[in-house]
Each structure stands twice: as structure tokens, then as C-alpha cells.
Enzyme design. Structure first.
Site, mmCIF file in Angstrom:
data_model
loop_
_atom_site.group_PDB
_atom_site.id
_atom_site.type_symbol
_atom_site.label_atom_id
_atom_site.label_comp_id
_atom_site.label_asym_id
_atom_site.label_seq_id
_atom_site.Cartn_x
_atom_site.Cartn_y
_atom_site.Cartn_z
ATOM 1 N N ASP A 41 0.817 -1.214 0.000
ATOM 2 C CA ASP A 41 0.000 0.000 0.000
ATOM 3 C C ASP A 41 0.852 1.267 0.000
ATOM 4 O OD1 ASP A 41 -2.408 -1.339 -0.057
ATOM 5 O OD2 ASP A 41 -2.594 -1.442 2.117
ATOM 6 N N GLY A 42 1.975 1.242 0.717
ATOM 7 C CA GLY A 42 2.853 2.408 0.719
ATOM 8 C C GLY A 42 3.383 2.721 -0.667
ATOM 9 N N GLU A 112 -4.978 10.246 4.365
ATOM 10 C CA GLU A 112 -5.368 11.155 5.435
ATOM 11 C C GLU A 112 -4.366 12.277 5.624
ATOM 12 O OE1 GLU A 112 -2.353 8.785 6.803
ATOM 13 O OE2 GLU A 112 -4.310 7.806 6.696
ATOM 14 N N ALA A 153 -7.322 2.829 7.224
ATOM 15 C CA ALA A 153 -5.889 2.847 7.521
ATOM 16 C C ALA A 153 -5.657 3.435 8.922
ATOM 17 C CB ALA A 153 -5.158 3.633 6.436
ATOM 18 N N SER A 157 -7.229 2.549 12.942
ATOM 19 C CA SER A 157 -6.381 2.260 14.096
ATOM 20 C C SER A 157 -6.645 3.222 15.250
ATOM 21 C CB SER A 157 -4.901 2.341 13.706
ATOM 22 O OG SER A 157 -4.584 1.404 12.707
#
Length: 252
Positions: A41-42, A112, A153, A157
Site C-alpha cells: 500500500d505504501g 489522510e 488505515a 487504528s
């Protein structure tokens, strides 16, 4: 179809890229009709940022860890998979930062924008929505504003809500809030402008992060959805992003 390949430098991605280059006619990114991103994902976020102004479709295959934004890796039928994939358009967030020394910095975020305390002292932040103060003083580690794609994401958390794609909402989620104690965040229309003013920023320094881009010692941050920017992702029909985000609400 002209396919370009952008692979992560880590894990299994380099070897997978080598095999795909041997099997398919891979072109440079400036010639391509579609980009295949190999990694996690990064790496997908980095690829989206790199080609944000191109509007070129990006098809990810997971050679990383989580791979929430990626399709399953396979070396077979790559062109067919791309041609039959479901497209989905994402709009990033625009983060406009004013620093304590009056610099103005702008970055985009697919997942985000987060504000985080820099020292042992809690951050104090005033939250305004469309010019109206909603929380005069949030005390805690910070807060974040997430897109629907990013709601699973960092936002998840931090115990923020999962937002289905297409809901036209953003999440505003506090990070370890001390005051107000009972505030757990808010869901906002995607059209709003979120203004975050850091109270006593020299005494309680705060950094602002848009995905992987960090600005330290900020005084003010304005966050808005960049509707004019279209990020075009491709997903296998049996494993599309909207279904994955929806399914995350029932994981236990």
C-alpha cells in the site's frame, strides 16, 4: 495496450518485476496507457502521488504486506485482467499549511491528513468547519482527517469510523483526546473546509502529515477535498475496493 511497470525496491517486488518484464512488452511511463504498481500500500500511495497530474489508470498487484489497495499478484493474463478491471476514481485531500515562520506549504493526501504533537506536551488545536468554530480547544496527541479510501488505515487504528466509498464523507478523528473527553470525532460532508489552528504552537509544537509528506512546527492547517484531481485505480471485479472497505465493517 501499453503497460508501464513501477516496482518497489523492497521484498518480492524487484524479482516479480523482472519476470513480468521478460513476459510482457513493458514501456516507459510517458508512453503508457496504464501503470502497473508492484509492492504494498505504501508503494501504491507513492505511485499515486507521482502520477497525480497524469490521470493515468493504475493497476496495483500486491508484493508487499497488507496490500489493501492492491490486487492479487499473478503473472498470467495481465492484459486481460487490466482490460476487465473495474475503475474507481478517488479525489485526494489538499493540505495547505502555514508554519510558525509564516511559510506556506501545500501537499496532497490520498489516505489522510494528520496533526501530531512533536514533544511530550499535548497539542492544543482549535477546530473550525467552514469558518465556524466547532471545538475551541482539543487537547491530546492530535487528530486526522481521512478520505473513505483512507478510513480503513490510520483512521481505523485510531478508532475512527469506516466510510464506504461513494458516501461523499470525510472522517474527523481525534488521537488520544484528553479534552473534550467524550468527543470521538465526526463525519463531515466532503465539500467542507476544515481549518485547524494550533494554540501556542511555540510551546506545544505540532507537525502536519499528508500521507508521507511531513511539515513541522505548523501554526495553521486548512484541509479540503481536491475535486479537480481524479486518481484512477483499477481493481479485479471479484476483489474491488468498495467491497473490501464495506467488508471491513464486519471483521471481528
Amino acid at each position: 495496450m501499453k503497460i508501464a511497470l513501477i516496482a518497489s525496491d523492497f521484498g518480492d517486488a524487484p524479482e516479480a518485476a523482472k519476470r513480468l518484464r521478460e513476459k510482457y512488452n513493458i514501456v516507459n511511463t510517458d508512453e503508457a496507457d496504464v501503470i502497473v504498481a508492484l509492492g504494498g500500500d505504501g508503494h501504491m500511495l507513492q505511485t499515486l502521488h507521482t502520477f497525480m497530474q497524469r490521470r493515468i489508470p493504475i493497476y496495483g498487484m500486491n508484493r508487499g504486506t497488507v496490500g489493501f489497495l492492491m490486487n492479487e499478484y499473478s503473472e498470467d493474463r495481465l492484459e486481460e485482467r487490466i482490460q476487465t478491471a473495474d475503475p474507481f476514481t478517488l479525489h485526494p485531500l489538499r493540505m495547505l499549511v502555514t508554519t510558525c515562520d509564516d511559510r506556506t506549504v501545500q501537499y496532497m493526501a490520498v489516505n489522510e491528513v494528520s496533526l501530531l504533537r512533536e514533544t511530550r506536551q499535548a497539542a492544543k488545536i482549535c477546530i473550525s468547519i467552514d469558518g465556524k468554530v466547532r471545538i475551541p480547544e482539543l487537547v491530546g496527541d492530535g487528530l486526522l482527517v481521512a478520505t473513505p479510501a483512507g478510513s480503513t488505515a490510520y483512521n481505523l487504528s485510531a478508532h475512527g469510523p469506516i466510510v464506504p466509498l461513494g458516501a461523499d464523507l470525510l472522517t474527523l478523528t481525534p488521537l488520544s483526546a484528553f479534552r473534550p473527553r467524550r468527543w470521538r470525532g465526526a463525519l463531515l460532508p466532503h465539500t467542507v473546509s476544515v481549518e485547524l489552528d494550533v494554540i501556542t504552537p511555540q510551546k506545544r509544537p505540532v507537525s502536519a502529515v499528508a500521507d508521507m509528506h511531513e511539515v513541522r512546527d505548523v501554526r495553521k492547517v486548512v484541509i479540503e477535498e481536491a475535486r479537480e484531481i481524479n486518481l484512477n485505480l483499477l481493481f479485479d471485479r471479484e476483489h474491488n475496493l468498495a467491497e473490501r472497505i464495506f467488508t471491513e465493517q464486519f471483521v471481528h
